[in-house]
Design a protein around this motif. Structure first.
Motif, PDB file in Angstrom:
ATOM      1  N   ASN A 282       0.842  -1.199   0.000  1.00 40.73           N
ATOM      2  CA  ASN A 282       0.000   0.000   0.000  1.00 40.73           C
ATOM      3  C   ASN A 282       0.878   1.251   0.000  1.00 40.73           C
ATOM      4  OD1 ASN A 282      -2.381  -1.419  -0.009  1.00 40.73           O
ATOM      5  ND2 ASN A 282      -2.611  -1.386   2.223  1.00 40.73           N
ATOM      6  N   GLY A 283       0.456   2.258  -0.742  1.00 40.60           N
ATOM      7  CA  GLY A 283       1.178   3.526  -0.780  1.00 40.60           C
ATOM      8  C   GLY A 283       2.316   3.576  -1.760  1.00 40.60           C
ATOM      9  N   LEU A 307      -8.021   2.353 -15.646  1.00 42.83           N
ATOM     10  CA  LEU A 307      -7.526   3.656 -15.222  1.00 42.83           C
ATOM     11  C   LEU A 307      -7.862   3.886 -13.752  1.00 42.83           C
ATOM     12  CD1 LEU A 307      -6.351   6.487 -15.660  1.00 42.83           C
ATOM     13  CD2 LEU A 307      -8.588   7.180 -16.572  1.00 42.83           C
ATOM     14  N   TRP A 308      -6.843   3.857 -12.895  1.00 44.01           N
ATOM     15  CA  TRP A 308      -7.071   4.014 -11.463  1.00 44.01           C
ATOM     16  C   TRP A 308      -6.870   5.434 -10.969  1.00 44.01           C
ATOM     17  CZ3 TRP A 308      -8.918   0.996  -7.549  1.00 44.01           C
ATOM     18  CH2 TRP A 308      -9.199  -0.339  -7.862  1.00 44.01           C
ATOM     19  N   THR A 309      -5.948   6.150 -11.540  1.00 41.89           N
ATOM     20  CA  THR A 309      -5.707   7.512 -11.068  1.00 41.89           C
ATOM     21  C   THR A 309      -5.002   8.312 -12.156  1.00 41.89           C
ATOM     22  OG1 THR A 309      -4.847   8.831  -9.208  1.00 41.89           O
ATOM     23  CG2 THR A 309      -3.433   7.081 -10.041  1.00 41.89           C
ATOM     24  N   GLN A 310      -5.046   9.631 -12.033  1.00 41.09           N
ATOM     25  CA  GLN A 310      -4.368  10.501 -12.980  1.00 41.09           C
ATOM     26  C   GLN A 310      -3.939  11.776 -12.276  1.00 41.09           C
ATOM     27  OE1 GLN A 310      -7.277  11.119 -16.077  1.00 41.09           O
ATOM     28  NE2 GLN A 310      -8.254  12.820 -15.021  1.00 41.09           N
ATOM     29  N   ASN A 332      -4.972   2.309  -2.177  1.00 37.92           N
ATOM     30  CA  ASN A 332      -4.962   1.184  -1.231  1.00 37.92           C
ATOM     31  C   ASN A 332      -6.015   0.138  -1.557  1.00 37.92           C
ATOM     32  OD1 ASN A 332      -2.873   2.338   0.198  1.00 37.92           O
ATOM     33  ND2 ASN A 332      -4.198   3.280   1.739  1.00 37.92           N
ATOM     34  N   ASP A 333      -7.112   0.534  -2.240  1.00 37.67           N
ATOM     35  CA  ASP A 333      -8.154  -0.447  -2.524  1.00 37.67           C
ATOM     36  C   ASP A 333      -7.881  -1.283  -3.767  1.00 37.67           C
ATOM     37  OD1 ASP A 333      -8.514   1.829  -4.046  1.00 37.67           O
ATOM     38  OD2 ASP A 333     -10.702   1.841  -3.888  1.00 37.67           O
ATOM     39  N   VAL A 334      -6.711  -1.088  -4.407  1.00 39.90           N
ATOM     40  CA  VAL A 334      -6.317  -2.004  -5.462  1.00 39.90           C
ATOM     41  C   VAL A 334      -6.071  -3.370  -4.823  1.00 39.90           C
ATOM     42  CG1 VAL A 334      -4.522  -2.568  -7.149  1.00 39.90           C
ATOM     43  CG2 VAL A 334      -5.314  -0.201  -6.903  1.00 39.90           C
ATOM     44  N   PRO A 335      -6.746  -4.423  -5.278  1.00 37.24           N
ATOM     45  CA  PRO A 335      -6.603  -5.725  -4.616  1.00 37.24           C
ATOM     46  C   PRO A 335      -5.222  -6.329  -4.828  1.00 37.24           C
ATOM     47  CG  PRO A 335      -7.918  -5.941  -6.603  1.00 37.24           C
ATOM     48  CD  PRO A 335      -7.704  -4.472  -6.400  1.00 37.24           C
ATOM     49  N   ARG A 481     -12.575   9.602  -7.009  1.00 37.66           N
ATOM     50  CA  ARG A 481     -11.379   9.365  -6.212  1.00 37.66           C
ATOM     51  C   ARG A 481     -10.464   8.330  -6.843  1.00 37.66           C
ATOM     52  NH1 ARG A 481     -15.059   9.408  -1.836  1.00 37.66           N
ATOM     53  NH2 ARG A 481     -15.014   7.149  -1.780  1.00 37.66           N
ATOM     54  N   SER A 482     -11.057   7.295  -7.427  1.00 43.92           N
ATOM     55  CA  SER A 482     -10.224   6.189  -7.915  1.00 43.92           C
ATOM     56  C   SER A 482      -9.596   6.472  -9.254  1.00 43.92           C
ATOM     57  CB  SER A 482     -11.078   4.912  -8.007  1.00 43.92           C
ATOM     58  OG  SER A 482     -12.071   5.030  -9.010  1.00 43.92           O
ATOM     59  N   ARG A 483      -9.999   7.505  -9.925  1.00 42.78           N
ATOM     60  CA  ARG A 483      -9.448   7.781 -11.258  1.00 42.78           C
ATOM     61  C   ARG A 483      -8.671   9.072 -11.238  1.00 42.78           C
ATOM     62  NH1 ARG A 483     -13.921   6.439 -15.738  1.00 42.78           N
ATOM     63  NH2 ARG A 483     -12.118   6.702 -17.052  1.00 42.78           N
TER      64      ARG A 483
END
Length: 483
Positions: A282-283, A307-310, A332-335, A481-483
């Protein structure tokens, strides 16, 4: 063609050398230590001098070889060398040849071709043949040769219409031999007015529009391009644009000229960390370096195809937007599982470059979907979603099923939706109604489902939000939040 006003680029302490003619409004670009220059050009005479209120798809840039003469007139017509711009009592005005030689001229022409390459317009320094509609940008001479004290000047229209056979002036002989980018920016602004462009001032987040040639602002450097962002208009302070609240110079030129083929260098992007095969937790941040000729608009992090974040591109400075590092923290919620990392960099017109896939492992590889997120499957130790297939209005169980990433509704019914503006016509497609999530935001919902007792309350769209969107708004916030 009688035009309503004129755009003027004036030196920091410059003023018109004579009283301004009726209908001309000065506008200023202050660039310290760079004097401003004017060029004049001659168009080939044509028996038919009637002006055409349509966009020319040829832009003729005239270096005035041997000098060129323009005739002061009540109408602008490049074919007869006629111009409303000269100020003074004379009839004819001679402009001196572009002073900086072939190499500097060729560099200027390449810059102009790059700036205009996203649009279906031909950039040439060869006089167009009779019958070919064109606009002319004179890039030579000095301002006083036509009675001005300015860096550039052009007629502009009050209704943002594009025109043909307009002459604009960029006084290149006053800028110095090493002012290619400045000359290009001035010429792009002055010629841009013939295609209906206003002056850009700032973007909604407060950033200066100084990366666009239509701005007078000089608080960033580098090559300027017509930008794919809505900007407020103005010279020294924001104002409403002539033809609306804001102006997107890129989309305006696309609508006027059609699409061309960009020749600017697309983004370059590399992943610097983590290393291939690394064990992460995580992190963990994915560190990348990116650059592009037009600058980086966004850098995006894809994990197992999603696409998780940008993050936004870095701010422009005095030298433009240099190659920069970007840090994209893996949420952190990426499994846990095997993770294929791809970073994509985009410029403002969506030119996109992706890195090679870099594979790492977070925790232990998945054995089955029980340790994955909703809608994911476990494949070779990876938790991943299949490519989205859900269209607007389709029933859905999770956002990643929908092509636009929004799945919302009540506890008993969820559908693929999209954001919209309440009480605004056209923000949802036919067959959908914009239901409020706040006073200024909403989501599109199938109109024939609004009276469904399991969905929403009956009545108008504003009232219908009560039963529908409590769950939906939470999903939208999570998506953001996740993207």
């Amino acid at each position: 063609m009688k035009l309503a006003a004129a755009c003027v680029l004036i030196a920091a302490a410059g003023t018109p050398a004579a009283a301004e003619p009726s209908g001309l409004a000065p506008a200023v670009l202050e660039v310290p230590a760079l004097p401003q220059s004017l060029s004049g050009g001659a168009g080939r005479p044509d028996a038919d001098a009637v002006q055409h209120a349509s966009a020319a798809t040829v832009l003729y840039l005239n270096r005035c070889k041997g000098g060129c003469v323009v005739h002061k007139a009540a109408l602008d017509d490049a074919r007869t060398h006629s111009s409303t711009i000269p100020m003074g009592s004379a009839t004819d005005y001679t402009l001196s040849e572009f002073a900086w030689g072939d190499d500097k001229w060729n560099a200027f022409m390449q810059c102009m071709r790059e700036v205009y390459s996203p649009y279906a317009v031909t950039i040439t320094d060869v006089q167009p043949a009779p019958g070919v509609a064109y606009n002319e940008g004179i890039v030579a001479g000095i301002d006083s040769e036509v009675g001005w004290s300015a860096g550039g000047v052009a007629p502009i229209t009050s209704d943002c219409s594009p025109y043909s056979y307009v002459i604009s002036y960029t006084f290149a002989n006053s800028f110095g031999a090493d002012s290619t980018l400045f000359t290009c920016a001035v010429a792009a602004q002055e010629t841009g007015h013939a295609f209906g462009l206003d002056h850009s001032f700032s973007y909604p987040d407060g950033r200066s529009a100084c990366t666009d040639p239509m701005s007078y602002r000089g608080d960033c450097g580098g090559q300027r391009f017509f930008r794919n962002e809505a900007a407020t208009c103005g010279e020294y302070e924001p104002r409403q644009c002539r033809c609306g609240a804001t102006q997107n110079t890129h989309l305006k030129l696309l609508s006027v000229l059609g699409a061309g083929t960009p020749i600017t260098t697309p983004p370059v992007v590399t992943i610097n960390a983590p290393a291939a095969g690394a064990q992460i937790g995580n992190g963990t941040a994915v560190v990348a370096t990116a650059s592009a000729q037009r600058g980086i608009k966004t850098v995006e992090l894809y994990l197992n195809g999603y696409l998780w974040t940008q993050v936004p591109g870095v701010a422009w400075g005095a030298n433009g937007q240099p190659e920069s590092g970007y840090s994209l923290v893996i949420p952190n919620d990426v499994p846990d599982g095997v993770i294929d990392i791809v970073v994509k960099a985009k410029d403002d017109i969506e030119a996109t470059t992706a890195t090679e896939t870099l594979t790492v492992t977070k925790g232990a590889p998945c054995a089955d979907a029980s340790t994955c997120l909703a809608g994911q499957r476990c494949d070779a130790g990876r938790c991943l979603w299949d490519p989205p297939v859900g269209e607007l209005g389709d029933p859905c169980d999770y956002p990643q099923f929908c092509k636009n990433g929004v799945c919302t509704g009540t506890a008993t019914e969820t559908r693929c939706t999209q954001e919209c503006i309440p009480n605004s016509v056209g923000t949802c497609p036919d067959g959908f109604t914009c239901l409020n999530t706040s006073a200024t935001e909403g989501l599109c919902w199938p109109s024939d489902q609004i009276e469904d007792p399991g969905c929403c309350s009956t009545g108008n769209a504003a009232a219908a939000q009560t039963g529908l969107l409590a769950l939906g708004l939470a999903l939208v916030l999570r998506r953001r939040r996740s993207r």
